[in-house]
Design a protein around this motif. Structure first.
Motif, PDB file in Angstrom:
ATOM      1  N   ASN A   1       0.804  -1.225   0.000  1.00 26.49           N
ATOM      2  CA  ASN A   1       0.000   0.000   0.000  1.00 26.49           C
ATOM      3  C   ASN A   1       0.843   1.284   0.000  1.00 26.49           C
ATOM      4  O   ASN A   1       0.368   2.314  -0.472  1.00 26.49           O
ATOM      5  CB  ASN A   1      -0.956   0.019   1.186  1.00 26.49           C
ATOM      6  CG  ASN A   1      -2.106  -0.944   1.006  1.00 26.49           C
ATOM      7  OD1 ASN A   1      -2.474  -1.294  -0.116  1.00 26.49           O
ATOM      8  ND2 ASN A   1      -2.676  -1.395   2.107  1.00 26.49           N
ATOM      9  N   ILE A   2       2.068   1.214   0.510  1.00 28.40           N
ATOM     10  CA  ILE A   2       2.897   2.423   0.540  1.00 28.40           C
ATOM     11  C   ILE A   2       3.914   2.480  -0.599  1.00 28.40           C
ATOM     12  O   ILE A   2       4.485   3.523  -0.855  1.00 28.40           O
ATOM     13  CB  ILE A   2       3.604   2.619   1.900  1.00 28.40           C
ATOM     14  CG1 ILE A   2       4.559   1.468   2.203  1.00 28.40           C
ATOM     15  CG2 ILE A   2       2.600   2.799   3.014  1.00 28.40           C
ATOM     16  CD1 ILE A   2       5.440   1.701   3.419  1.00 28.40           C
ATOM     17  N   LEU A   3       4.126   1.355  -1.281  1.00 30.73           N
ATOM     18  CA  LEU A   3       5.070   1.346  -2.404  1.00 30.73           C
ATOM     19  C   LEU A   3       4.459   2.021  -3.618  1.00 30.73           C
ATOM     20  O   LEU A   3       3.248   2.007  -3.816  1.00 30.73           O
ATOM     21  CB  LEU A   3       5.461  -0.088  -2.768  1.00 30.73           C
ATOM     22  CG  LEU A   3       6.394  -0.800  -1.808  1.00 30.73           C
ATOM     23  CD1 LEU A   3       6.582  -2.250  -2.234  1.00 30.73           C
ATOM     24  CD2 LEU A   3       7.736  -0.089  -1.725  1.00 30.73           C
ATOM     25  N   ALA A   4       5.325   2.604  -4.442  1.00 30.85           N
ATOM     26  CA  ALA A   4       4.899   3.242  -5.686  1.00 30.85           C
ATOM     27  C   ALA A   4       5.990   3.031  -6.724  1.00 30.85           C
ATOM     28  O   ALA A   4       7.152   2.773  -6.384  1.00 30.85           O
ATOM     29  CB  ALA A   4       4.658   4.730  -5.473  1.00 30.85           C
TER      30      ALA A   4
ATOM     31  N   LYS B   1       5.631   7.295  -9.943  1.00 30.91           N
ATOM     32  CA  LYS B   1       5.005   7.453  -8.618  1.00 30.91           C
ATOM     33  C   LYS B   1       3.585   6.893  -8.567  1.00 30.91           C
ATOM     34  O   LYS B   1       2.852   7.130  -7.608  1.00 30.91           O
ATOM     35  CB  LYS B   1       5.012   8.917  -8.142  1.00 30.91           C
ATOM     36  CG  LYS B   1       6.362   9.594  -8.231  1.00 30.91           C
ATOM     37  CD  LYS B   1       7.420   8.879  -7.440  1.00 30.91           C
ATOM     38  CE  LYS B   1       8.735   9.640  -7.475  1.00 30.91           C
ATOM     39  NZ  LYS B   1       9.855   8.871  -7.920  1.00 30.91           N
ATOM     40  N   GLU B   2       3.192   6.140  -9.601  1.00 27.93           N
ATOM     41  CA  GLU B   2       1.878   5.487  -9.594  1.00 27.93           C
ATOM     42  C   GLU B   2       1.881   4.368  -8.562  1.00 27.93           C
ATOM     43  O   GLU B   2       2.917   3.756  -8.305  1.00 27.93           O
ATOM     44  CB  GLU B   2       1.586   4.868 -10.959  1.00 27.93           C
ATOM     45  CG  GLU B   2       1.375   5.858 -12.066  1.00 27.93           C
ATOM     46  CD  GLU B   2       1.165   5.156 -13.402  1.00 27.93           C
ATOM     47  OE1 GLU B   2       0.159   4.440 -13.534  1.00 27.93           O
ATOM     48  OE2 GLU B   2       2.020   5.331 -14.284  1.00 27.93           O
ATOM     49  N   PRO B   3       0.714   4.061  -7.993  1.00 27.37           N
ATOM     50  CA  PRO B   3       0.647   2.927  -7.071  1.00 27.37           C
ATOM     51  C   PRO B   3       0.896   1.611  -7.804  1.00 27.37           C
ATOM     52  O   PRO B   3       0.799   1.542  -9.035  1.00 27.37           O
ATOM     53  CB  PRO B   3      -0.780   2.992  -6.518  1.00 27.37           C
ATOM     54  CG  PRO B   3      -1.530   3.894  -7.417  1.00 27.37           C
ATOM     55  CD  PRO B   3      -0.560   4.741  -8.157  1.00 27.37           C
ATOM     56  N   VAL B   4       1.228   0.592  -7.042  1.00 28.60           N
ATOM     57  CA  VAL B   4       1.429  -0.745  -7.586  1.00 28.60           C
ATOM     58  C   VAL B   4       0.495  -1.709  -6.875  1.00 28.60           C
ATOM     59  O   VAL B   4       0.039  -1.440  -5.760  1.00 28.60           O
ATOM     60  CB  VAL B   4       2.897  -1.211  -7.431  1.00 28.60           C
ATOM     61  CG1 VAL B   4       3.824  -0.367  -8.291  1.00 28.60           C
ATOM     62  CG2 VAL B   4       3.342  -1.188  -5.977  1.00 28.60           C
ATOM     63  N   LYS B   5       0.200  -2.822  -7.565  1.00 29.51           N
ATOM     64  CA  LYS B   5      -0.636  -3.855  -6.944  1.00 29.51           C
ATOM     65  C   LYS B   5       0.017  -5.204  -7.184  1.00 29.51           C
ATOM     66  O   LYS B   5       0.782  -5.384  -8.131  1.00 29.51           O
ATOM     67  CB  LYS B   5      -2.056  -3.826  -7.506  1.00 29.51           C
ATOM     68  CG  LYS B   5      -2.150  -4.198  -8.962  1.00 29.51           C
ATOM     69  CD  LYS B   5      -3.575  -4.234  -9.446  1.00 29.51           C
ATOM     70  CE  LYS B   5      -3.578  -4.647 -10.926  1.00 29.51           C
ATOM     71  NZ  LYS B   5      -4.908  -4.821 -11.433  1.00 29.51           N
ATOM     72  N   LEU B   6      -0.300  -6.149  -6.340  1.00 32.35           N
ATOM     73  CA  LEU B   6       0.244  -7.490  -6.442  1.00 32.35           C
ATOM     74  C   LEU B   6      -0.240  -8.152  -7.732  1.00 32.35           C
ATOM     75  O   LEU B   6      -1.424  -8.099  -8.060  1.00 32.35           O
ATOM     76  CB  LEU B   6      -0.190  -8.306  -5.229  1.00 32.35           C
ATOM     77  CG  LEU B   6       0.586  -9.576  -4.931  1.00 32.35           C
ATOM     78  CD1 LEU B   6       2.065  -9.283  -4.715  1.00 32.35           C
ATOM     79  CD2 LEU B   6      -0.001 -10.261  -3.718  1.00 32.35           C
ATOM     80  N   ALA B   7       0.678  -8.752  -8.477  1.00 33.94           N
ATOM     81  CA  ALA B   7       0.340  -9.421  -9.730  1.00 33.94           C
ATOM     82  C   ALA B   7      -0.456 -10.688  -9.456  1.00 33.94           C
ATOM     83  O   ALA B   7      -0.218 -11.381  -8.460  1.00 33.94           O
ATOM     84  CB  ALA B   7       1.612  -9.764 -10.484  1.00 33.94           C
TER      85      ALA B   7
ATOM     86  N   ARG C   1       2.507  -1.931 -12.015  1.00 35.09           N
ATOM     87  CA  ARG C   1       2.214  -0.497 -11.968  1.00 35.09           C
ATOM     88  C   ARG C   1       0.752  -0.278 -12.339  1.00 35.09           C
ATOM     89  O   ARG C   1       0.172  -1.024 -13.126  1.00 35.09           O
ATOM     90  CB  ARG C   1       3.157   0.229 -12.923  1.00 35.09           C
ATOM     91  CG  ARG C   1       3.171   1.720 -12.741  1.00 35.09           C
ATOM     92  CD  ARG C   1       4.338   2.337 -13.444  1.00 35.09           C
ATOM     93  NE  ARG C   1       4.012   2.622 -14.841  1.00 35.09           N
ATOM     94  CZ  ARG C   1       4.824   3.268 -15.659  1.00 35.09           C
ATOM     95  NH1 ARG C   1       6.024   3.650 -15.249  1.00 35.09           N
ATOM     96  NH2 ARG C   1       4.462   3.508 -16.896  1.00 35.09           N
ATOM     97  N   ALA C   2       0.138   0.753 -11.798  1.00 40.03           N
ATOM     98  CA  ALA C   2      -1.297   1.013 -11.975  1.00 40.03           C
ATOM     99  C   ALA C   2      -1.715   1.069 -13.436  1.00 40.03           C
ATOM    100  O   ALA C   2      -2.813   0.635 -13.778  1.00 40.03           O
ATOM    101  CB  ALA C   2      -1.702   2.299 -11.252  1.00 40.03           C
TER     102      ALA C   2
END
Length: 85
Positions: free
Chosen positions: A8-11, A16-22, A57-58
């Motif tokens: 949640n805090i990584l980008a 600087k876009e948020p990332v989500k788990l693949a 990446r988002a």
């Protein structure tokens, strides 16, 4: 696996876009492509080691690999998406 709070805090370090788990199916396809020698990172180097997971990446353009439960958040190590056929 990587802690949800950390995700949640990584980008993305570039945009600087948020990332989500693949998703696991993406990681399976990625590891098959790595095994076939079809994957290069943004630095232009062949990726030869399978990944344990990844952070996408988002905008869906890049995956940052996770190895030994550590996200590799370096622009040069990002893997372009979609994967090669």
């Amino acid at each position: 696996m990587v802690d949800a709070e950390l995700i949640n805090i990584l980008a993305c370090p570039e945009s600087k876009e948020p990332v989500k788990l693949a998703e696991s199916d993406l990681i399976d396809r990625l590891n098959k492509a790595i095994g076939a020698g079809k994957v290069k990172n943004r630095g232009g180097q062949a990726v030869s080691e399978p990944v344990d997971g990844g952070l996408v990446r988002a905008d869906g353009r890049y995956l940052y690999p996770i190895r030994d439960d550590i996200p590799i958040m370096l622009v040069e190590e990002a893997i372009p998406l979609p994967l090669p056929a």
